[in-house]
Motif scaffolding. Structure first.
Motif, PDB file in Angstrom:
ATOM      1  N   LEU A   1       0.862  -1.304   0.030  1.00 36.09           N
ATOM      2  CA  LEU A   1      -0.014   0.024   0.022  1.00 36.09           C
ATOM      3  C   LEU A   1       0.888   1.322  -0.136  1.00 36.09           C
ATOM      4  O   LEU A   1       2.003   1.165   0.491  1.00 36.09           O
ATOM      5  CB  LEU A   1      -0.925   0.101   1.071  1.00 36.09           C
ATOM      6  CG  LEU A   1      -2.029  -1.120   1.185  1.00 36.09           C
ATOM      7  CD1 LEU A   1      -2.776  -0.947   2.552  1.00 36.09           C
ATOM      8  CD2 LEU A   1      -3.073  -0.783   0.167  1.00 36.09           C
ATOM      9  N   PRO A   2       0.471   2.344  -0.498  1.00 35.41           N
ATOM     10  CA  PRO A   2       1.235   3.477  -0.544  1.00 35.41           C
ATOM     11  C   PRO A   2       1.492   4.237   0.783  1.00 35.41           C
ATOM     12  O   PRO A   2       0.385   4.018   1.693  1.00 35.41           O
ATOM     13  CB  PRO A   2       0.372   4.565  -1.282  1.00 35.41           C
ATOM     14  CG  PRO A   2      -1.102   4.084  -1.360  1.00 35.41           C
ATOM     15  CD  PRO A   2      -0.882   2.468  -1.229  1.00 35.41           C
ATOM     16  N   SER A   3       2.358   4.516   1.262  1.00 30.88           N
ATOM     17  CA  SER A   3       2.452   5.319   2.377  1.00 30.88           C
ATOM     18  C   SER A   3       3.195   6.612   2.407  1.00 30.88           C
ATOM     19  O   SER A   3       3.536   6.954   1.513  1.00 30.88           O
ATOM     20  CB  SER A   3       3.588   4.439   3.288  1.00 30.88           C
ATOM     21  OG  SER A   3       4.862   4.290   2.771  1.00 30.88           O
ATOM     22  N   TYR A   4       3.038   7.385   3.359  1.00 35.92           N
ATOM     23  CA  TYR A   4       3.398   8.843   3.513  1.00 35.92           C
ATOM     24  C   TYR A   4       5.217   8.680   3.620  1.00 35.92           C
ATOM     25  O   TYR A   4       5.684   8.155   4.434  1.00 35.92           O
ATOM     26  CB  TYR A   4       2.859   9.524   4.500  1.00 35.92           C
ATOM     27  CG  TYR A   4       1.458   9.679   4.558  1.00 35.92           C
ATOM     28  CD1 TYR A   4       0.935   9.574   3.533  1.00 35.92           C
ATOM     29  CD2 TYR A   4       0.743   9.837   5.735  1.00 35.92           C
ATOM     30  CE1 TYR A   4      -0.639   9.811   3.255  1.00 35.92           C
ATOM     31  CE2 TYR A   4      -0.681  10.045   5.709  1.00 35.92           C
ATOM     32  CZ  TYR A   4      -1.442  10.176   4.569  1.00 35.92           C
ATOM     33  OH  TYR A   4      -2.664  10.270   4.569  1.00 35.92           O
ATOM     34  N   PRO A   5       5.762   9.591   3.087  1.00 38.14           N
ATOM     35  CA  PRO A   5       7.295   9.509   3.169  1.00 38.14           C
ATOM     36  C   PRO A   5       7.274  10.176   4.323  1.00 38.14           C
ATOM     37  O   PRO A   5       6.964  11.031   5.193  1.00 38.14           O
ATOM     38  CB  PRO A   5       7.724  10.612   1.906  1.00 38.14           C
ATOM     39  CG  PRO A   5       6.647  10.688   1.228  1.00 38.14           C
ATOM     40  CD  PRO A   5       5.212  10.366   1.654  1.00 38.14           C
ATOM     41  N   SER A   6       8.685   9.696   5.053  1.00 37.76           N
ATOM     42  CA  SER A   6       9.138  10.218   6.381  1.00 37.76           C
ATOM     43  C   SER A   6       8.544   9.627   7.296  1.00 37.76           C
ATOM     44  O   SER A   6       8.657   9.839   8.639  1.00 37.76           O
ATOM     45  CB  SER A   6       9.230  11.577   6.507  1.00 37.76           C
ATOM     46  OG  SER A   6      10.158  12.324   5.703  1.00 37.76           O
ATOM     47  N   VAL A   7       7.207   8.706   7.171  1.00 39.94           N
ATOM     48  CA  VAL A   7       6.442   8.152   8.238  1.00 39.94           C
ATOM     49  C   VAL A   7       6.511   6.417   8.033  1.00 39.94           C
ATOM     50  O   VAL A   7       6.476   5.937   6.769  1.00 39.94           O
ATOM     51  CB  VAL A   7       4.997   8.587   7.829  1.00 39.94           C
ATOM     52  CG1 VAL A   7       4.206   7.898   8.944  1.00 39.94           C
ATOM     53  CG2 VAL A   7       4.901  10.101   8.167  1.00 39.94           C
ATOM     54  N   PRO A   8       6.834   5.865   8.933  1.00 42.38           N
ATOM     55  CA  PRO A   8       6.745   4.549   8.960  1.00 42.38           C
ATOM     56  C   PRO A   8       5.745   3.935   8.466  1.00 42.38           C
ATOM     57  O   PRO A   8       4.553   4.380   8.612  1.00 42.38           O
ATOM     58  CB  PRO A   8       6.860   3.969  10.567  1.00 42.38           C
ATOM     59  CG  PRO A   8       7.639   4.925  11.014  1.00 42.38           C
ATOM     60  CD  PRO A   8       7.211   6.077  10.466  1.00 42.38           C
ATOM     61  N   GLN A   9       5.667   3.093   7.335  1.00 42.61           N
ATOM     62  CA  GLN A   9       4.352   2.774   6.565  1.00 42.61           C
ATOM     63  C   GLN A   9       3.184   2.015   7.361  1.00 42.61           C
ATOM     64  O   GLN A   9       2.101   2.404   6.901  1.00 42.61           O
ATOM     65  CB  GLN A   9       5.077   1.427   5.524  1.00 42.61           C
ATOM     66  CG  GLN A   9       3.762   1.216   4.392  1.00 42.61           C
ATOM     67  CD  GLN A   9       3.085   0.254   4.957  1.00 42.61           C
ATOM     68  OE1 GLN A   9       2.754  -0.355   5.855  1.00 42.61           O
ATOM     69  NE2 GLN A   9       1.943   0.099   3.744  1.00 42.61           N
ATOM     70  N   LYS A  10       3.624   1.567   8.265  1.00 43.82           N
ATOM     71  CA  LYS A  10       2.156   0.897   9.246  1.00 43.82           C
ATOM     72  C   LYS A  10       1.772   1.991   9.753  1.00 43.82           C
ATOM     73  O   LYS A  10       0.433   1.836  10.209  1.00 43.82           O
ATOM     74  CB  LYS A  10       2.917   0.055  10.373  1.00 43.82           C
ATOM     75  CG  LYS A  10       3.391  -1.367   9.616  1.00 43.82           C
ATOM     76  CD  LYS A  10       3.857  -2.493  10.768  1.00 43.82           C
ATOM     77  CE  LYS A  10       4.527  -3.679  10.048  1.00 43.82           C
ATOM     78  NZ  LYS A  10       4.988  -4.736  10.987  1.00 43.82           N
ATOM     79  N   ILE A  11       2.264   3.237  10.058  1.00 45.40           N
ATOM     80  CA  ILE A  11       1.541   4.382  10.548  1.00 45.40           C
ATOM     81  C   ILE A  11       0.604   4.754   9.951  1.00 45.40           C
ATOM     82  O   ILE A  11      -0.518   5.636  10.188  1.00 45.40           O
ATOM     83  CB  ILE A  11       2.391   5.182  11.307  1.00 45.40           C
ATOM     84  CG1 ILE A  11       3.462   4.765  12.496  1.00 45.40           C
ATOM     85  CG2 ILE A  11       1.848   6.531  11.574  1.00 45.40           C
ATOM     86  CD1 ILE A  11       4.330   5.748  12.857  1.00 45.40           C
ATOM     87  N   THR A  12       0.888   4.728   8.478  1.00 44.02           N
ATOM     88  CA  THR A  12      -0.142   5.413   7.455  1.00 44.02           C
ATOM     89  C   THR A  12      -1.678   4.632   7.480  1.00 44.02           C
ATOM     90  O   THR A  12      -2.472   5.384   7.299  1.00 44.02           O
ATOM     91  CB  THR A  12       0.508   5.063   5.963  1.00 44.02           C
ATOM     92  OG1 THR A  12       1.648   5.898   6.028  1.00 44.02           O
ATOM     93  CG2 THR A  12      -0.478   5.633   4.758  1.00 44.02           C
ATOM     94  N   TRP A  13      -1.503   3.110   7.732  1.00 41.87           N
ATOM     95  CA  TRP A  13      -2.697   2.655   7.909  1.00 41.87           C
ATOM     96  C   TRP A  13      -3.147   2.067   9.041  1.00 41.87           C
ATOM     97  O   TRP A  13      -4.293   1.935   9.605  1.00 41.87           O
ATOM     98  CB  TRP A  13      -2.581   1.387   6.572  1.00 41.87           C
ATOM     99  CG  TRP A  13      -2.407   1.894   5.434  1.00 41.87           C
ATOM    100  CD1 TRP A  13      -1.215   2.076   4.849  1.00 41.87           C
ATOM    101  CD2 TRP A  13      -3.318   2.374   4.506  1.00 41.87           C
ATOM    102  NE1 TRP A  13      -1.278   2.786   3.503  1.00 41.87           N
ATOM    103  CE2 TRP A  13      -2.614   2.867   3.346  1.00 41.87           C
ATOM    104  CE3 TRP A  13      -4.759   2.458   4.555  1.00 41.87           C
ATOM    105  CZ2 TRP A  13      -3.254   3.510   2.118  1.00 41.87           C
ATOM    106  CZ3 TRP A  13      -5.452   3.053   3.315  1.00 41.87           C
ATOM    107  CH2 TRP A  13      -4.753   3.555   2.206  1.00 41.87           C
TER     108      TRP A  13
END
Length: 313
Positions: free
Chosen positions: A261-273
């Motif tokens: 899944l797409p994630s926010y740059p500078s943010v750990p991927q799991k925090i996005t979702w």
């Protein structure tokens, strides 16, 4: 959904950076500052962290409670995660491009207790709120509070006693000072989001077994019914949090690997979702909560009359 949520009678406006600049300038012309304080645990801190990401082009700087200045990239990424207490216990945010916009966060997972810098698990903010209420200085334009989750893990009492102490008794302690603050500024009490009960917390079960949605709903009911009348109870985000959990179930069903899944740059991927995390709504859902707050503080000063919290509402 283009700002139109099915349970709101008015649409939200999506504030981009230039919109936010116009809002802050309009507030200043009306003799108002743009200072928001967040007081509570990580659930409310995530709203401010999301702001650091969404409006990063404002050249934001974070000053920790130890006086160290860090960038949003360090704060949001793995470095900030590693140095959690050092960076995120209390911190202040300012913009080099929008000097009248200021944010502050105070770690208070058990809101009804007093500050305790030596023990992050039982730190509160009642004495801080009392200082603000009794001060002649200018208060934050908005104080956003939350509580509840940590109160269910630090107690060795029976479940009902825990609920009474962190729901009914907590609001008895907080109500007088919240009522006093609400006569001078906007006070918002965010109700606790639902949790993913089936996700293991990776801590000892005995400490976290009372963190269930049944217990959370009891606290939610106490906060919603016992707050002072001038305090705004923020319940309109709850449907968003529930919807994100439904979305996560569908994503888990249809995708074998959520890391795609797409994630926010500078943010750990799991925090996005946050689909595999028990306690927090992901940034994808929190974007709506953040816009709700900005709409509340900005829309009385914009020309559009078709949005929530406008000049006529």
């Amino acid at each position: 959904m283009r700002g139109q949520l099915p349970y709101l009678s008015c649409p939200l406006h999506e504030f981009r950076t230039n919109d936010l600049k116009d809002c802050v300038a309009a507030r200043k012309r009306n003799g108002l500052t743009s200072r928001i304080a967040f007081v509570g645990d990580s659930r409310i801190r995530y709203l401010l962290e999301l702001f650091l990401y969404v409006y990063r082009d404002l050249d934001l700087l974070i000053t920790t409670f130890k006086g160290e200045t860090v960038t949003p990239e360090l704060f949001l990424g793995e470095t900030g995660k590693e140095y959690w207490i050092k960076y995120k216990h209390h911190f202040f945010v300012k913009s080099t491009k929008l000097k009248d916009l200021k944010f502050e966060f105070f770690w208070a997972p058990v809101l009804q207790e007093n500050r305790n810098p030596d023990e992050h698990r039982v730190a509160g903010a009642r004495d801080l709120l009392e200082e603000w209420a009794n001060s002649n200085e200018t208060l934050p334009d908005m104080i956003v509070l939350d509580s509840g989750t940590w109160g269910l893990i630090i107690s060795k009492q029976e479940p009902l006693d825990t609920l009474v102490n962190h729901g009914v008794e907590a609001m008895k302690k907080l109500a007088p000072v919240l009522a006093q603050l609400a006569t001078r500024t906007t006070v918002i009490f965010q109700l606790p989001d639902p949790i993913f009960e089936f996700v293991h917390h990776q801590f000892t079960k005995s400490s976290y077994e009372q963190q269930t949605n049944a217990m959370m709903n009891w606290l939610l009911t106490a906060y919603a019914n016992l707050h002072p009348p001038n305090v705004i109870v923020w319940d309109s985000f709850l449907p968003v949090a529930h919807q994100q959990r439904e979305d996560c179930m569908k994503l888990i069903h249809y995708l074998k690997n959520l890391d795609t899944l797409p994630s926010y740059p500078s943010v750990p991927q799991k925090i996005t979702w946050q689909c595999y995390e028990r306690m927090h709504t992901g940034f994808e859902g929190l974007t709506i909560g953040l816009q709700m707050l900005i709409n509340h503080i900005c829309n009385p000063f914009v020309d559009r009359l078709d949005v929530c919290c406008n000049k006529q509402i």
